[in-house]
Design an enzyme around this catalytic site. Structure first.
Site, PDB file in Angstrom:
ATOM      1  N   LYS A  63      21.495  32.302  26.945  1.00 52.69           N
ATOM      2  CA  LYS A  63      20.920  33.443  26.232  1.00 52.69           C
ATOM      3  C   LYS A  63      20.690  34.618  27.200  1.00 52.69           C
ATOM      4  O   LYS A  63      20.805  34.453  28.426  1.00 52.69           O
ATOM      5  CB  LYS A  63      19.615  32.992  25.564  1.00 52.69           C
TER       6      LYS A  63
ATOM      7  N   ASN B 275      13.775  31.087  25.833  1.00 46.16           N
ATOM      8  CA  ASN B 275      14.031  29.716  26.289  1.00 46.16           C
ATOM      9  C   ASN B 275      15.431  29.468  26.833  1.00 46.16           C
ATOM     10  O   ASN B 275      15.951  28.362  26.789  1.00 46.16           O
ATOM     11  CB  ASN B 275      13.629  28.702  25.207  1.00 46.16           C
TER      12      ASN B 275
ATOM     13  N   GLU C 233      29.342  25.855  14.495  1.00 41.58           N
ATOM     14  CA  GLU C 233      28.983  26.888  15.480  1.00 41.58           C
ATOM     15  C   GLU C 233      30.171  27.249  16.365  1.00 41.58           C
ATOM     16  O   GLU C 233      30.378  28.421  16.707  1.00 41.58           O
ATOM     17  CB  GLU C 233      27.795  26.405  16.322  1.00 41.58           C
TER      18      GLU C 233
ATOM     19  N   HIS D 145      20.921  27.852  24.382  1.00 37.99           N
ATOM     20  CA  HIS D 145      21.115  27.196  23.081  1.00 37.99           C
ATOM     21  C   HIS D 145      22.072  26.024  23.253  1.00 37.99           C
ATOM     22  O   HIS D 145      23.036  26.117  24.008  1.00 37.99           O
ATOM     23  CB  HIS D 145      21.731  28.175  22.075  1.00 37.99           C
TER      24      HIS D 145
ATOM     25  N   PHE E 235       9.347  34.940  13.102  1.00 39.72           N
ATOM     26  CA  PHE E 235       9.867  35.324  14.423  1.00 39.72           C
ATOM     27  C   PHE E 235      11.330  35.769  14.377  1.00 39.72           C
ATOM     28  O   PHE E 235      11.891  36.163  15.406  1.00 39.72           O
ATOM     29  CB  PHE E 235       9.712  34.164  15.411  1.00 39.72           C
TER      30      PHE E 235
ATOM     31  N   TYR F 102      21.855  31.761  13.067  1.00 35.53           N
ATOM     32  CA  TYR F 102      20.434  31.489  12.808  1.00 35.53           C
ATOM     33  C   TYR F 102      20.094  31.643  11.325  1.00 35.53           C
ATOM     34  O   TYR F 102      18.961  31.986  10.974  1.00 35.53           O
ATOM     35  CB  TYR F 102      19.571  32.404  13.678  1.00 35.53           C
TER      36      TYR F 102
HETATM   37  N1  UDP Z   1      12.373  30.435  18.180  1.00 35.71           N
HETATM   38  C1  UDP Z   1      11.329  31.310  18.414  1.00 35.71           C
HETATM   39  N2  UDP Z   1      10.073  30.987  17.973  1.00 35.71           N
HETATM   40  C2  UDP Z   1       9.824  29.837  17.301  1.00 35.71           C
HETATM   41  C3  UDP Z   1      10.891  28.949  17.054  1.00 35.71           C
HETATM   42  C4  UDP Z   1      12.153  29.272  17.508  1.00 35.71           C
HETATM   43  O1  UDP Z   1      11.517  32.358  19.023  1.00 35.71           O
HETATM   44  O2  UDP Z   1       8.656  29.597  16.933  1.00 35.71           O
HETATM   45  C5  UDP Z   1      13.719  30.770  18.644  1.00 35.71           C
HETATM   46  C6  UDP Z   1      14.057  30.098  19.973  1.00 35.71           C
HETATM   47  O3  UDP Z   1      14.873  30.986  20.725  1.00 35.71           O
HETATM   48  C7  UDP Z   1      14.857  28.896  19.529  1.00 35.71           C
HETATM   49  C8  UDP Z   1      15.634  29.484  18.354  1.00 35.71           C
HETATM   50  O4  UDP Z   1      14.687  30.332  17.711  1.00 35.71           O
HETATM   51  O5  UDP Z   1      15.675  28.409  20.564  1.00 35.71           O
HETATM   52  C9  UDP Z   1      16.203  28.502  17.371  1.00 35.71           C
HETATM   53  O6  UDP Z   1      15.182  27.653  16.917  1.00 35.71           O
HETATM   54  P1  UDP Z   1      15.459  26.098  16.753  1.00 35.71           P
HETATM   55  O7  UDP Z   1      14.294  25.509  16.048  1.00 35.71           O
HETATM   56  O8  UDP Z   1      16.820  25.872  16.173  1.00 35.71           O
HETATM   57  O9  UDP Z   1      15.401  25.591  18.271  1.00 35.71           O
HETATM   58  P2  UDP Z   1      16.568  25.076  19.265  1.00 35.71           P
HETATM   59  O10 UDP Z   1      17.594  24.380  18.430  1.00 35.71           O
HETATM   60  O11 UDP Z   1      17.101  26.289  19.964  1.00 35.71           O
HETATM   61  O12 UDP Z   1      15.869  24.158  20.214  1.00 35.71           O
HETATM   62 MG    MG Z   2      18.585  24.905  16.709  1.00 34.79          MG
END
Ligand code: UDP
Ligand code: MG
Length: 162
Positions: A20, A123, A137, A126, A68, A60
């Site tokens: 990212k 974070n 994806e 991805h 968010f 997304y």
């Molecule tokens: N995210 C965020 N706040 C939250 C939850 C998710 O900013 O409370 C963002 C974060 O960058 C995350 C992405 O949305 O990696 C996708 O969320 P997901 O639950 O799919 O997490 P991941 O698969 O990336 O672990």
């Molecule tokens: Mg995810």
């Protein structure tokens, strides 16, 4: 007979990994590649790009109603990303384990997020969360002509799965 990477003895599982914008800014691209190569996974596609809004909206899609979401899109468009496709046995599950928990506070030490992230909204990386999701994806982020189906001749961990 020994299975070959082109044989039917294991599925040609692939996953999408995206470094990212914060990961690019923090110069973590090489580190991420090294983690996946060291594990024995095979890189079959990679590109740096400014993530298009259209791609992010689809990527997304399930989060579009979350509070968010607008911040997530502005974060993901704040700079270039590096998208990669990695291949190997159980690569989806193994990648999630290497990446660590979504919430940085719960990400274990020695995971990428556990070592480099202190907040869920920044974070670093991805990784697809299921085999079916990964296929969708990969098709979203890559043209099939951008994926290289090279013969794996060198790495016993990737050629000879248990
Ligand atoms: N995210 C965020 N706040 C939250 C939850 C998710 O900013 O409370 C963002 C974060 O960058 C995350 C992405 O949305 O990696 C996708 O969320 P997901 O639950 O799919 O997490 P991941 O698969 O990336 O672990
Ligand atoms: Mg995810």
């Amino acid at each position: 007979a020994r299975p070959s990477s082109g044989g039917s003895s294991w599925t040609r599982e692939q996953t999408l990994v995206v470094v990212k914008p914060d990961g690019v800014q923090w110069r973590l691209v090489g580190y991420v590649i090294q983690r996946f190569e060291r594990r024995g996974f095979k890189l079959v596609g990679m590109k740096m790009l400014q993530a298009p809004e259209r791609v992010l909206a689809e990527h997304y899609h399930d989060l579009q109603r979350k509070p968010f979401y607008p911040a997530l899109i502005s974060y993901m468009t704040s700079g270039p990303v590096v998208a990669m496709v990695w291949e190997g046995p159980n690569v989806v599950c193994s990648s999630r384990a290497m990446v660590g928990h979504t919430n940085s506070a719960e990400a274990a030490p020695d995971t990428i997020r556990g070592d480099f992230s202190i907040h869920i909204s920044r974070n670093i990386i991805h990784a697809s969360d299921s085999v079916e999701g990964a296929q969708k994806e990969i098709q979203l982020w890559f043209q099939s002509s951008e994926l290289v189906n090279w013969a794996d001749k060198g790495h016993q961990r990737s050629i000879y799965p248990p």
